[in-house]
Each structure stands twice: as structure tokens, then as C-alpha cells.
Design a protein around this motif. Structure first.
Motif, short mmCIF file in Angstrom:
data_model
loop_
_atom_site.label_atom_id
_atom_site.label_comp_id
_atom_site.label_asym_id
_atom_site.label_seq_id
_atom_site.Cartn_x
_atom_site.Cartn_y
_atom_site.Cartn_z
N PRO A 212 0.83 -1.21 0.00
CA PRO A 212 0.00 0.00 0.00
C PRO A 212 0.87 1.26 0.00
O PRO A 212 1.92 1.29 0.64
N GLN A 213 0.39 2.29 -0.75
CA GLN A 213 1.22 3.49 -0.87
C GLN A 213 0.67 4.68 -0.08
O GLN A 213 1.33 5.68 0.08
N VAL A 221 -1.54 2.11 -10.23
CA VAL A 221 -1.48 1.16 -11.34
C VAL A 221 -0.35 1.51 -12.32
O VAL A 221 0.22 0.63 -12.97
N ALA A 222 0.01 2.79 -12.36
CA ALA A 222 1.10 3.19 -13.26
C ALA A 222 2.44 2.56 -12.84
O ALA A 222 3.35 2.44 -13.65
N ALA A 281 8.75 15.39 -19.92
CA ALA A 281 7.42 16.04 -19.82
C ALA A 281 6.89 15.93 -18.38
O ALA A 281 6.16 16.80 -17.92
N ASP A 282 7.30 14.89 -17.68
CA ASP A 282 6.80 14.69 -16.32
C ASP A 282 7.82 15.09 -15.26
O ASP A 282 7.72 14.67 -14.11
N ILE A 283 8.75 15.96 -15.64
CA ILE A 283 9.80 16.34 -14.69
C ILE A 283 9.24 17.00 -13.43
O ILE A 283 9.81 16.94 -12.36
N PRO A 287 7.20 10.96 -7.87
CA PRO A 287 6.72 9.59 -8.07
C PRO A 287 5.37 9.40 -7.38
O PRO A 287 5.10 9.98 -6.35
N GLY A 288 4.52 8.60 -8.00
CA GLY A 288 3.18 8.39 -7.45
C GLY A 288 2.14 9.19 -8.21
O GLY A 288 0.96 8.86 -8.19
N GLY A 289 2.60 10.22 -8.92
CA GLY A 289 1.69 10.95 -9.80
C GLY A 289 0.73 11.90 -9.10
O GLY A 289 -0.17 12.44 -9.73
N ASN A 290 0.92 12.11 -7.80
CA ASN A 290 0.05 13.07 -7.12
C ASN A 290 0.48 14.49 -7.45
O ASN A 290 1.64 14.83 -7.31
#
Ligand code: GLC
Ligand code: CA
Length: 557
Positions: A212-213, A221-222, A281-283, A287-290
Motif C-alpha cells: 500500500p502506498q 497502477v502506473a 514532460a513529467d519532470i 513519483p506516485g503521480g500526485n
């Protein structure tokens, strides 16, 4: 290096909902695209990527397809699509379309049949699982679990929104349907596809519980659902069934592919013609995408990411390069952050946009512009969560609140990252609604449209539009170097300076120097004849190059 049209093409991503409305309903449409083809031709692009226009309930703006063989009435009709393909073709513009094949809308007939009757053959088109408990703890990209319960002890799987059930690629019959769809559109005259979310199609680790994160007990899921072992079998079969033997290209949205495996995707016999890489592009994403954990970063890291990507791709095949797309915030805001021009600082906006433009057109790979980038469009100020449309933004806003951000902070984070920043209607002129619609626009326009719009920029000789037009011409003129030449980083001490060379087989070399910072920088440089400089003339004496704030030059020797 083998010469092919899709390596030389200049791509332009077009978001139909926001481009041009012709019937006053506030939503862009296919007729609007047809009307503006001459504009695109003037800019110089020759490859149009059109985002989804299929019949859809539009929960995710068309990335939730209800019928792959129908045009959504809000965009027009199949006749409009035929006319668009024909008119674009007549202007020398090829069209590729978005193929959304990881999932459908829950309103798709297949899913409806599958829900109605567990014995239906369509049940196997999706991922249903019988289980007392939630089958795994993967977190979907847009909110909550990837599992949605439909009956007692029955769940289905969705990587994105719960209205976007994932297709089951293990099912042969489903795969046959998928290839039929692709071949239908190729037969109609499209030149290929942008493959949406394609690295999610093989399910693997996300079907099992993972560490769990967060407080929700879920795991992104990513992190666990991308590029799972065995995916290559599907992708290769797809290529053979649809692309081989045709004059067509594919560009895949392919996050999650490690650089040492990239050759399988884009090498000589790769699954795709090219892929979009997300590393830089995601710099700004931690991590985790929040969105509420913004990553802090330095230009030196940006350079590392760019060149690591460029060199890995160059070693193994062909890539696509871009700084913006319909899922990203505007590049001026992303790469210049608090130093980005304010809306009325037009000179600074020009310099920053053209610095980014010089970078983009200097890199190796098929260039994709995103609509409005050629006008230096910037993020739109949204003053309340109610002004947003994007489901991802709304999800992220509530996630931020749950994580303890106050409303003001949460709003700031979504303002910085919202996908709606790039989806605001296109500003054609300074008139009502920027000439986008006579009606009420579906999403607000960036209020700066009165100062910054296509008409104004077309009327000025030294506008961002004119600069991008020149860059496109230069890229077409210098194909040998700017398209096929190899790329090499030039190491410089100056932190905000990005420098590299492009070298053709003949030995001809183009040098690119970009000062991303607000201070003047001097450096020892190899130069030559000036091909482009966003200040007009470069300052170079005895091999010392002086770069003013946001100055970008390209030279040739
Ligand atoms: C891709 C699209 C994005 C969409 C998602 C689900 O990431 O680019 O816009 O929301 O897939 O289809
Ligand atoms: Ca319309």
C-alpha cells in the motif's frame, strides 16, 4: 538511415473540442477543422494527429469510446470526416487518429451486453473477476480502485475512470475486433494512429496485491500495470495484422518502457514507428503521480533527462519529440515556472516560447506540436474548482484536500497541472470568445486571448507563430542534419544552457545553444553561420558566445 515520410513530417496534435466551432454549440467540430486547414498549411505542418472524435458519452472527452465506427454528433458526421481526410490530403497533410484500445466506454454495446448476460460472448471482451473481496489493491489513474463491483462477488477492471472498462486482450475474438477497427480506418485513408495508453493492455502485477502506498491502501497502477511481460505478443500481432504492408505509421503513448527495452518498441522491427517518451514532460511530477507533491528540479536534471532519452532512442530506433500535449500543462509554465512571462509581458513570452521552439525543432525525432504552442499559449487561470471540466483534475483536487491541503493550495496545484490548461478553446482573434464560437464555449478561454491570438500573430513579422513557421521551414530545408543527423550533447558549465549538435552523414553540423535562464551566459562555443537566433543576431566573438536571457541560436558549419 532509411528515409521515410514519417521521420520528416512535422506533426500537430489537434484537440477537436477546442479548435473551432462552426455551429454555435460552443464545441469545436470537424467542419471547424476543415475551415482551418489553410491555417495549418500556412504554419507548415504536414501530419495532423486528431484526438478522439468517435461516438462517446464524453466523460473523458472522447477517450471513452462508445462506437469506433461512428463520429460523435457533436463533432459532425462521417461525411465530415471523409471530407476532412480528402481536403487535408489535397493540401499534402496526412492525418492520424487516436486509437483508444485499452478500454471502451461503459456505454459501448460490448460492455452493455457483457453486463446484461454473464454468458454473453462479450463477457470475455472485458476483465471480470469473481471474488468475495476486491481482487487487488491497484489504484486507477483517475480515482479509487481499478476494480468496480457490478454484482455480488463480481468485479470488473478499469485502469482509468470506472466508466472506462479495460478490454481483455487475452481474448482472441476481441483482438480480431480491434484489428478490424484499425483496418477500417486505414482503408478510409488515415495514415496511421496514435496508440492511446497502449502499454497498459497486458495485465500482470496489478492483478495482485502490492505494498500500500497511502491511506487508501492502494498502489498506483502506473507503477505495476505498465509494460507487463508478454505485451509484445499482442503488439507484434497488431502490427502484422494492421500496419505491415501499408504506408502507415504508429506513434504510441508508451510510458513504462525502460530504455533498455525500447528497441523492441521502436527498433528496425519494432512494434511501432515511434513512441512518446514522458521522462522530461513529467519532470514536475513526483513519483506516485500526485499533483500535490510537486517535484523540485534543476536545469541540469532536465538536460540529463533530455539527453538520456535522445541518446537511448538514437541507439535503438526512432522517437517522437514534443513539449506539450492534451494531458500536459503548457510548456512555458512548466519549464520556466515562476520565471514564466506574465500574460502582458509579450517580449518575454516571445523569447521563452522561441527558446522552447528552438529546442524542440533541434531535437532528433518526429516533432509534434500541440495546438496553441505555436502562439506561446500559457496556462489558464482558473479561480474555482467549478471552472474545470477534466475528471482527472477534479479527482486530483479532492485527493489534495484529503491529503490535508487547504482549498487554496489544492487549487494552486490543479491550476499548475490541470489537463484543462491545454484544452482551453483556441484563440483565433480578439473578438468575442476569441472567434472560437458564437455560442457559449464548453470550457473558458484563456482571458489573454485579446492580446494573444492567431490573427494578431499572423499579422506580425516577428511573432511566435512566424518563428515556428521559420523553424518548420528550416527543418524541411536541412533534412539531412535536422532530421537524420545524429545528436550529441555539448557539455557546458552554464547550468541553464542546453547545448547540442546535430551531425549529418556528410559531416555538416548544426549547433544549438539555448539559454533557459534569466541571466546572460557566456561560453566557449563552436558556431559557424547563424541559421536562427530569437534576438535577431547572435553575439559571438572569437568563439565566445554570449547568450542573453532566453536566447536561443542555431548555427551551421
Ligand atoms: C491517455 C490519454 C488521456 C486519457 C487516457 C485514458 O493517457 O492521453 O487523455 O484520459 O489515456 O484514455
Ligand atoms: Ca460545434
Amino acid at each position: 538511415m532509411e528515409r521515410v515520410w514519417w521521420k520528416e513530417a512535422i506533426g500537430y496534435e489537434l484537440y477537436p473540442k477546442s479548435f473551432k466551432d462552426t455551429n454555435g454549440d460552443g464545441i469545436g467540430d470537424l467542419k471547424g477543422i476543415i475551415e482551418k486547414l489553410p491555417y495549418l498549411k500556412e504554419l507548415g505542418i504536414d501530419l495532423l494527429w486528431i484526438c478522439p472524435f468517435y461516438l462517446s458519452p464524453m466523460r473523458d472527452n472522447g477517450y471513452d469510446v462508445e462506437d469506433y465506427y461512428a463520429v460523435d454528433p457533436q463533432f459532425g458526421s462521417m461525411e465530415d470526416m471523409d471530407a476532412l481526410l480528402e481536403k487535408a490530403g489535397a493540401l499534402g497533410i496526412r492525418v492520424i487518429i487516436d486509437m483508444v484500445l485499452n478500454h471502451t466506454s461503459d456505454r459501448h454495446r460490448w460492455f452493455q451486453e457483457a453486463l446484461k448476460d454473464p454468458k454473453s460472448r462479450y463477457r470475455d471482451y472485458y476483465i471480470f473477476k469473481e471474488s468475495k473481496e476486491r481482487p487487488s489493491n491497484a489504484r486507477s489513474c483517475f480515482s479509487g480502485s481499478v476494480w468496480e463491483k457490478v454484482e455480488e462477488n463480481v468485479w470488473y477492471y478499469h485502469t482509468f475512470d470506472k466508466t472506462q472498462p479495460d478490454l481483455n486482450w487475452e481474448c482472441r475474438e476481441l483482438r480480431r475486433e480491434v484489428y478490424k477497427i484499425m483496418n477500417y480506418w486505414l482503408d478510409k485513408g488515415v495514415s496511421g494512429f496514435r496508440m492511446d495508453a497502449i502499454t497498459y493492455i497486458k495485465k500482470g502485477n496489478s492483478m495482485k496485491n502490492a505494498e500500500p502506498q497511502g491511506e487508501d491502501g492502494l498502489h498506483d497502477v502506473a507503477d505495476i500495470g505498465l509494460n507487463q511481460p508478454g505485451i509484445g505478443d499482442f503488439l507484434l500481432e497488431m502490427r502484422k495484422e494492421c500496419i505491415d504492408g501499408r504506408d502507415a505509421m504508429t506513434v504510441a503513448e508508451a510510458p513504462g518502457v525502460p530504455y533498455d527495452e525500447i528497441g523492441e518498441f521502436i527498433g528496425e522491427n519494432g512494434y511501432f514507428s515511434m513512441i512518446f517518451d514522458f521522462s522530461y514532460a513529467d519532470i514536475d511530477l513526483a513519483p506516485g503521480g500526485n499533483w500535490y507533491y510537486q517535484a523540485d528540479w534543476k536545469f541540469s536534471q532536465l538536460k540529463k533527462l533530455i539527453f538520456h532519452s535522445q541518446l537511448s532512442v538514437q541507439r535503438q530506433g526512432w522517437g517522437a519529440v514534443y513539449l506539450e500535449n492534451h494531458d500536459q500543462s503548457r510548456s512555458l509554465n512548466k519549464y520556466f515556472r515562476d520565471k514564466a512571462a506574465l500574460p502582458y509581458e509579450m517580449r518575454k513570452r516571445f523569447l521563452q516560447s522561441t527558446a522552447l521552439g528552438t529546442l524542440l525543432f533541434g531535437l532528433r525525432g518526429t516533432v509534434f506540436l500541440y495546438q496553441g504552442e505555436e502562439l506561446g499559449m500559457m496556462n489558464c487561470p482558473f479561480s474555482s474548482i467549478d471552472e474545470f471540466d477534466d475528471l482527472n483534475t477534479i479527482d486530483q483536487y479532492y485527493r489534495a484536500l484529503k491529503a490535508g491541503c487547504d482549498e487554496k493550495k489544492a487549487l494552486k496545484f490543479v491550476n499548475d497541472r490541470s489537463r484543462d490548461n491545454s484544452r482551453t478553446p483556441y484563440p483565433w482573434n480578439a473578438k468575442k470568445n476569441g472567434g472560437f464560437t458564437e455560442g457559449r464555449p464548453w470550457l473558458k478561454l484563456n482571458p489573454d486571448y485579446r492580446e494573444n491570438n492567431a490573427q494578431r500573430q499572423q499579422n506580425e513579422d516577428s511573432s511566435i507563430f512566424r518563428f515556428y513557421q521559420k523553424m518548420i521551414r528550416l527543418r524541411k530545408e536541412k533534412t539531412e542534419t535536422l532530421v537524420y543527423g545524429t545528436i550529441e550533447e555539448i557539455q557546458v558549465e552554464n547550468e541553464p544552457v542546453i547545448a547540442f549538435s546535430r551531425k549529418a552523414e556528410s559531416g555538416k553540423t548544426i549547433y544549438v545553444y539555448i539559454n533557459m535562464g534569466e541571466d546572460e551566459e557566456t561560453l566557449a562555443a563552436k558556431t559557424g553561420k547563424c541559421l536562427s537566433c530569437n534576438y535577431g543576431d547572435m553575439i559571438c566573438k572569437e568563439n565566445t558566445l554570449t547568450l542573453r536571457p532566453y536566447e536561443a541560436v542555431m548555427t551551421e558549419s
